[in-house]
Write a protein that holds these residues in place. Structure first.
Motif, PDB file in Angstrom:
ATOM      1  N   LEU A 161      51.338  40.165  44.371  1.00  0.00           N
ATOM      2  CA  LEU A 161      50.155  40.185  43.523  1.00  0.00           C
ATOM      3  C   LEU A 161      49.157  39.123  43.966  1.00  0.00           C
ATOM      4  O   LEU A 161      47.985  39.169  43.592  1.00  0.00           O
ATOM      5  CB  LEU A 161      50.538  39.922  42.062  1.00  0.00           C
ATOM      6  CG  LEU A 161      51.289  41.047  41.351  1.00  0.00           C
ATOM      7  CD1 LEU A 161      51.941  40.519  40.081  1.00  0.00           C
ATOM      8  CD2 LEU A 161      50.350  42.196  41.034  1.00  0.00           C
ATOM      9  N   ARG A 183      53.489  45.420  36.785  1.00  0.00           N
ATOM     10  CA  ARG A 183      52.554  44.314  37.002  1.00  0.00           C
ATOM     11  C   ARG A 183      51.502  44.702  38.036  1.00  0.00           C
ATOM     12  O   ARG A 183      50.318  44.368  37.888  1.00  0.00           O
ATOM     13  CB  ARG A 183      53.317  43.069  37.447  1.00  0.00           C
ATOM     14  CG  ARG A 183      54.220  42.455  36.405  1.00  0.00           C
ATOM     15  CD  ARG A 183      53.506  41.516  35.459  1.00  0.00           C
ATOM     16  NE  ARG A 183      53.064  40.309  36.136  1.00  0.00           N
ATOM     17  CZ  ARG A 183      53.801  39.197  36.250  1.00  0.00           C
ATOM     18  NH1 ARG A 183      55.036  39.156  35.729  1.00  0.00           N
ATOM     19  NH2 ARG A 183      53.318  38.135  36.855  1.00  0.00           N
ATOM     20  N   SER A 187      47.255  45.258  37.679  1.00  0.00           N
ATOM     21  CA  SER A 187      46.520  44.204  38.374  1.00  0.00           C
ATOM     22  C   SER A 187      45.170  44.708  38.875  1.00  0.00           C
ATOM     23  O   SER A 187      44.893  45.914  38.896  1.00  0.00           O
ATOM     24  CB  SER A 187      47.342  43.690  39.564  1.00  0.00           C
ATOM     25  OG  SER A 187      47.284  44.611  40.650  1.00  0.00           O
TER      26      SER A 187
END
Length: 406
Positions: A161, A183, A187
């Motif tokens: 990320l 996640r 993002s």
């Protein structure tokens, strides 16, 4: 004095003390499970620095605040860089057209059965980090050059990320755990800068190369140029406008200490980043567990102009990565804020600091007074290690860094 000077100077003194003073005795803050972005420890806490054992710390560098060299740098060290200089390596390209394309980050396995990997020798930057169970994995960033194939390609981790955001890259990988996938989906990288089979991106962007004796999961490969074609189709290809820049200089900075061998011992006998200085090429040659690390495409040993050891907070999250051996939780490497760093270049070791103020900023490196710590023009490997990593000096001009078991 620069705007970074006060904060970074305080952090530097704390950070370098942990690399040089015996038995510093300050406990590292406990890592607690979290699924959210947690601020890095603030300066000047000594607890934001790696612990060093009393038995070995006397042979480590004495803390100093060293100014940048006074010599005028060449134009490859200036920012903004000239349009034909790669800002990730400081090297001038005879054909600068690759710099008008998007960088590509690709996840590469470091399982013993996949070695030698393909394409790592062509990467501008390679990040090595803990995955789980002591095994490490790589995120390789390609910008100035593109090998014909990269792999084997494996699943992403939470660090992914961060790295594509730092270099405004499209990220190619092969799946992830359910928690990491969620996640990523939530993002700012998703969907345009994400390329993975579990999000419907298959051939020709990823392809299998079956090999006798290799498990199916180790046979996936990709091609940076093909991933750039995908970026072009999505309308995101083009030269990045980097918000922060590393600095480079051919001249060796002042204040270094001679080191001809060092290693990061993530997992003894399996995942060790071993580096020896090669005077004939003025680069560092890499080995893993005592065996020269080569690139399968060229057969040549993997080398780097710079190795940067980045001490960062490692936090176990509530994301389950796997169930083998009782299960492993996903590790969040908190590479934002600032922290201590070591730079190895030209057969010398330099103590400094890393900084990343904004999400789209790349890691940049400084002396304690806030002036830039220049890298040698060329490729770099970034070894991410926990704050609790111990340092020792087994012999003259040798340094061994031993992270805690994770």
């Amino acid at each position: 004095m620069s705007r970074r000077s006060t904060t970074l100077g305080l952090l530097c003194l704390a950070a370098l003390t942990a690399l040089s003073v015996a038995g510093c005795g300050t406990a590292t803050p406990a890592a607690t499970p979290t699924a959210t972005r947690t601020p890095a420890p603030a300066a000047p806490l000594a607890s934001s620095t790696p612990e060093v054992s009393k038995a070995t710390s006397e042979s480590l560098p004495t803390p100093t605040v060293t100014p940048a060299p006074s010599a005028t740098p060449d134009d490859s060290a200036a920012t903004p860089f000239p349009p034909d200089v790669n800002p990730l390596t400081g090297l001038r390209l005879e054909d600068p057209s690759p710099l008008d394309r998007i960088p590509v980050a690709i996840k590469v396995s470091n399982s013993p059965e996949v070695r030698p990997q393909s394409g790592l020798g062509s990467a501008d930057l390679v990040f090595e980090h803990f995955a789980e169970g002591g095994i490490t994995r790589y995120t390789a960033v390609f910008y100035g050059a593109s090998p014909e194939m990269v792999g084997s390609v494996r699943s992403g981790r939470l660090i992914d990320l961060e790295v594509p955001a730092m270099y405004q890259a499209i990220f190619g990988y092969s799946g992830s755990s359910a928690g990491v996938k969620e996640r990523i989906r939530n993002s700012d990288l998703f969907p345009d800068r994400i390329a993975a089979p579990d999000f419907g991106v298959g051939e020709p962007y990823f392809y299998r190369v079956p090999q006798e004796g290799k498990a199916f999961e180790h046979t996936l490969f990709s091609d940076p140029e093909v991933l750039r074609e995908l970026a072009s189709e999505r309308g995101i290809d083009g030269r990045p406008d980097f918000g922060s820049q590393m600095s480079f200089s051919e001249a060796t900075p002042a204040g270094g200490e001679p080191v001809t061998y060092f290693e990061v011992n993530y997992l003894t006998g399996t995942c060790t980043g071993e580096w020896e200085y090669l005077p004939e090429s003025a680069t560092w040659g890499r080995s893993i567990a005592g065996t020269a690390h080569t690139d399968a495409l060229t057969g040549r040993r993997v080398t780097a102009a710079n190795i940067l050891v980045v001490f960062a907070n490692h936090v176990y999250t509530d994301i389950l990565e796997d169930t083998w051996g009782g299960g492993h939780m996903s590790i969040e490497v908190q590479v934002w804020g600032q922290g201590s760093a070591l730079l190895f270049r030209d057969g010398q070791m330099f103590s400094g600091l890393w900084q990343r103020e904004a999400r789209d900023d790349m890691l940049t490196f400084y002396y304690g007074d806030g002036s830039s710590l220049p890298l040698k023009p060329g490729n770099s490997w970034i070894q991410l290690v926990p704050l609790e990593t111990e340092a020792s000096r087994p012999a003259d001009r040798q340094v061994v860094l031993t992270p805690p078991k994770m």
